[in-house]
Write an enzyme that holds these catalytic residues in place. Structure first.
Site, mmCIF file in Angstrom:
data_model
loop_
_atom_site.group_PDB
_atom_site.id
_atom_site.type_symbol
_atom_site.label_atom_id
_atom_site.label_comp_id
_atom_site.label_asym_id
_atom_site.label_seq_id
_atom_site.Cartn_x
_atom_site.Cartn_y
_atom_site.Cartn_z
ATOM 1 C CB SER A 1 -35.428 -54.116 50.257
ATOM 2 O OG SER A 1 -36.485 -53.582 50.023
ATOM 3 N NE ARG B 1 -35.518 -95.049 21.088
ATOM 4 C CZ ARG B 1 -35.155 -95.721 20.101
ATOM 5 N NH1 ARG B 1 -35.531 -95.271 19.090
ATOM 6 N NH2 ARG B 1 -34.472 -96.494 20.292
#
Lengths: 442, 442, 442, 442
Positions: B273, B312
């Protein structure tokens, strides 16, 4: 009717009935009855207890769904109040038998197995609509093997394809997705029996035999071990429903676009409008697209709930019942609406051909380039074609006229080849072989 | 390093490299080169053109990713600027060859096939981490077949289970999910070649032979037909990644809960930490849970994009590349972090046993009920047990003492049975058979 | 270029730069420098330490992003390796100062504040594109206040509207959504400073003064208290981006539909195709719709991550950085593409009018019913209109001819009223007042 | 009871009633009646028509929800069959009046306005539960202003905080989120009236006056213009519900973690288990977390449906009714369960203090470093602390003993300071000022 107004476009009557209170209660009671039978058969509970439980389960008033719904929030499950009420009823029949209600099981066992029993019924409903869809698509594709139409990419006209190929593409995607979904139903529909901690400790050494017997009694495969906090099988089913609904959504999107009055190449049966007498709305497309809009979020909810704590989840699990019920009903609504829509689809080959012609030939620009570039070089060919495209915007049939007026183009192509440039039927490539492969790709 | 800070917890260096500009460009060029080879082999383009294209592709400076990225929004695709730049390079080598670059293909052909080529590489990376995960889980399960621990349901203590069974449950879910994901990779990793409209019309009658040859050249199965707007195979892969990541998330959630200092039954290697010298943070669990949080939304995006327009799509398709790249990287990051986490998991059997004892025996209340109810009746047994649970809150070992002080309980159970009531090792039901079945359920 | 190919349609160069490694590092260092200044000013750290920290921060080589990315998975955060490297650099400048790097802060303080600093820059970029969008929409609406066109409901033709009203509807929704989004940026862009546990205990009684000073130094409002695990402000921003992108998506969907060659009522500038020389693809619409497809899933991810554990989340928090970066870039890409698309939109009033006429008058069926039903009764009026609609399918202008041929209709309507029935310009209701209100509704 | 079993954990009886068939029908009829009143008042329809419509609406059997649900798929809306049935009923009362039912309106007008009327009722229900939540949180925070407990980051112990600060953090996030949600309700709850095309053309020049009158009659603000395909207001409400539910989910997650038997620092009232007599399950936390799991996906669905086509959407709109109904019910269920959970939360200050002590002092390592590093230098201080942390694992109170045994530490800190190092009450920084600010931040 059990279908509620609020869900009227997101379910069907048969599916709503499956998730009605009476159906849910029946599924939970079916678990309790089957458990008692399995345990009595293996000598773990007295035969008299099984008899009393069976009698209570057969009693339509044994449990009251309204009371269950009211009490469920207190325990975070519908199973506990149901078991309590069932036990009370059994006690009234045979006090000694009350002890053996839900013997060795836990709330999640009855809830999960009930869900599975409901899903088995959903599978049957969806299977039937799916069969209608693929049959209708195959028929449409075969009927229109030679029906030329514009392909459209990014909603702009492209060189022609056939409606037969288009329908075959729909068919193949829906067939694959349906096959995956049915396999996922089969994998997911297994009973749950693990007891308090997933060890069936209350049943001593007989736990796995009870579980096997329960599965056999319910007509389901034995998963071999409980799966309380491991929901990957259901997650795969949920995901497969998402893919399937998406594949149906693609068809609905295409049909709704083809049905625009300016396009008018196909039309679903449609429905009326409350304000406009002239309208034929693509109501079934709307339902399918609504389901395809709704289902992805439900899939993400299911997946987000997967990291369930230890032996029984806190939150993730409790989110499932309502969610999966919404999801399979939306899937089934899409399937039913798609079947109706596709079976009754009107196709307009004349309009399809007219729309090709309305482009003035410019959708054959690629074809012209492919023929001219090897002869003239790409730059020169491009210049000729660009000029022809510009001409097409000024006058009818301008594309071909401009090309024919270009001496280099005339030098590069024989007159017949030149004349043929904007003939749709001879520019379909391998549409037909592709179509046949797609239909074979079940 | 290609891994960016913003994605540092959502990818790994090998995966980031796969989606780096140079890798994406290489995949697109690999398509163009293979296409030219296939077409030259079938006589559709001159051999000299193929030679020039191969030379240009081999030229590291043939295309500039920065220019492609800049131009991509103009055409809505990265393929078009790439093809333009490649064509320019080919022209510099052999002017006549420029015509035959990208011959008969469309932007989506190169983009989709490039994506597939990248996914093949992702599959290899994930396969390797997956193998580490299942090996480590199997080993953990076997080592701890007899390690008793509390089961926990809704985060509350339940009767004991074994860590071996817990690990076997993790193993089975991850194995099943991994198997499904790998099958989905295999189904989805097929090339795309359809040309402008999905008919390969520019290639005449040879289109499907070119497609087959292209597939062979790229070492991929031939899908038989193009799949431009039919994305169910990729959708199934995306969904399978979602389920797999969820299964890993479940392990990470469990480990992070076991690693709480108050529980302390297991610990991953952990990380430091920035503010607290004493801390060992479950950093790998955090990464896996972050991926399990992120992936479901990406799956829903993919599914929501499925109803793609005609030949498409407009929007749905363009959303895919970025999305699927994020998704498989998150999946792979979860896989890599899980492998590290599980391989180096510390398990604390003593603490597991101590935590059972710290419940004062009350987790055996179900066991007591199961033994007493058949003899005393459920109501009487429940009263005795409720009193014993209350006693357990007042004094150490109060549960057993209170039961032993109840004359009816003493009458119902032999002293040895009574003494055995809170013995964890003899209340494991079929944990071991379940465990073995789960390990066999690959 | 920092924009990567894989994100080329989901970001823009300015936005990609904001989330580049150098920008992220700079933002984190800006926090550390500002913290040191605030603490030195309040006498919590020596002035010499602040000087050394400032020098190290100003040193371009103080930290190496690649090393940070590599180490981040070990601690589950990019902050810790950055702080370590910064501390090393400070130590090289002034050994005593190293102690005071990151004094009293925690990893999340630097990461969250850095994110906020980046978001402030995003806000400026998006604000600029948003201004272009609303200006262009207002102009379009005013220019086309009288341009009649078909309304379309469920993709079917409806009675006419004006393009001015349509553009005003777009304007109002985007304006409202933009206003909400900017307010959400302002609320969310507050620094984070809470230290290890959210109490700033390491700073003694001065914690809140340091936090206030830090905010002032960074030019941000002081939130009054840290918000480590309370992410509702960012969640509201994320959600507002989702709504905004959806409002842009609605415009793009409409424009792409208007741009179909069969409709041809409007066109965006468009882009070329790799295979089809004739095409003008709606590339910007595709980008906007792609963003509108992608963003909702990213929003759901953010929301799903909100229930973060205690004082710092495990998984939910770590999922945010990558996710929010993707999300605001997609939002900004949609904004930029929309501005380009709308500013350069071609509108074709002639075609709009022609498309009304092409319906043969049937879109005025509601109008006819409204006029005839009060006179003839609804049933009789409906019959006449249904017959006229059928006639319209058989012959040009059939709708009006059939009505005019019906004696009861002729009896009910004066000839001028009858002739006026299919006049679009006189059937616009309160389109213009609505339009003006919508433009005023900023 | 209208609450169904399948939704028993995702709604409440009052909310389920709001979305029941009778309530939905009543809301739609309320629109039709108010429309007729507005039109009669403005002289657009005969007073006698209004009278007949009012009579029909007052007639409980005017419409049959089951028939509506059955017919809805044909037209893709529940409005059309409702209007047809209402018209039939009016015709039976006064044939001439039938013409004027739904005069000038369209299906979406009635459906959207009905939804808004239902949401107004939802707002009232949620407001009431929200008030209970914030009151209870404020009380908890004030009662426990001085109750020290471990902070926990990434589920690992961190330096102490107070339960008062924790509750204040919950309070502030829920208050902010509630305020935003209520504002979003107010913005979204406006009626819809646009007619077929959003111009109210059938009402001539009076359209906007009818709309204003309708709004006044329904007690709602007039939005100034219809908003058929522009759903940003509802989207903002939906998103605000998502943020609010997430803020509640954070509380539920924390409480469920505090309620673990190994932690035991707080407990909600809890509920029983079907298999385990000893259990007190966090049933309300489970419900809240279930809602927080379910809602994000519903939000994404709503956002994904925003790009609605032209003047009425196809799919996106039809997905809304069911979705928003699920979403606000889940939000309200979370709110109700949270209120019950928080009002009755048991807090155990003794256990909180004991859990700090059980860490052996190591959570004060940051404090020790902050004190020692400025004197000894960071490296030397770190070594002393690392040794002390290691000692804490070997013996009780080892952390402090080891520090006290280190001569350099003793030289750096006065004995009283040294003794004070592990005193929680003096290491709370500005917890109390932060707490008070958060409570004031409504």
């Amino acid at each position: 009717m059990t279908l509620r107004l609020v869900d009227a476009l997101m379910s069907t009557e048969p599916l709503a009935e499956i998730f009605s209170d009476s159906s849910v209660v029946a599924a939970m009671l079916a678990f309790e009855a089957a458990l008692a039978r399995a345990e009595a058969r293996l000598g773990l509970i007295p035969a008299s207890a099984e008899t009393a439980i069976a009698a209570a389960v057969a009693d339509a008033e044994a449990v009251d769904a309204a009371v269950i719904a009211q009490r469920a929030p207190l325990s975070g499950t519908v199973a506990l109040p149901l078991v309590d009420m069932l036990r009370d009823r059994v006690r009234a029949i045979d006090p000694a038998a009350a002890t053996f209600v839900h013997w060795g099981a836990t709330s999640q066992d009855v809830t999960d197995t009930a869900l599975v029993l409901l899903l088995v019924r959903v599978r049957a409903v969806v299977t039937s609509d799916h069969a209608r869809i693929v049959d209708a698509l195959r028929r449409l594709s075969n009927e229109h093997a030679g029906t030329v139409m514009l392909a459209r990419t990014l909603l702009q006209p492209a060189p022609p394809t056939t409606f037969g190929l288009k329908a075959a593409g729909w068919f193949a995607a829906v067939s694959r997705s349906g096959t995956r979904m049915m396999a996922a139903f089969d994998e997911a529909c297994v009973p749950q029996l693990g007891g308090a901690s997933g060890t069936l400790a209350a049943l001593g050494a007989d736990g796995s035999r009870v579980a096997a017997e329960l599965a056999r009694d319910l007509g389901l495969p034995d998963p071999g071990a409980p799966w309380h906090a491991h929901r990957d099988r259901l997650a795969s089913l949920v995901a497969a429903c998402g893919v399937y609904t998406g594949a149906l959504g693609k068809i609905a999107r295409d049909v709704s676009l083809l049905m625009q009055s300016e396009v008018a190449e196909a039309a679903e049966p449609g429905g009326p409008s409350s304000s406009m007498p002239h309208k034929r709305n693509p109501a079934r497309c709307a339902m399918v697209l609504a389901a395809a809009t709704r289902v992805p979020g439900l899939v993400s909810t299911y997946l987000a709930g997967l990291p369930q704590e230890h032996e029984r989840g806190l939150g993730g699990w409790q989110a499932e019942f309502s969610n999966i019920s919404s999801l399979v009903q939306a899937t089934g609504a899409a399937s039913a609406a798609s079947a109706d829509m596709i079976e009754r689809l009107d196709v307009h080959p004349d309009r399809m051909r007219a729309n090709i012609e309305a482009t003035g030939g410019i959708v054959f620009a690629e074809r012209a380039l492919t023929r001219l570039a090897p002869v003239l070089g790409r730059e020169r060919a491009s210049r000729a074609i660009t000029a022809a495209i510009a001409a097409a915007e000024r006058e009818s049939n301008g594309f071909m006229k401009a090309l024919a007026a270009d001496p280099e183009v005339r030098g590069a192509l024989a007159p017949a080849d030149l004349a043929n440039l904007t003939d749709a039927d001879s520019y379909l490539g391998v549409a037909e072989p592709f179509r046949r492969r797609l239909l074979g790709d079940k």
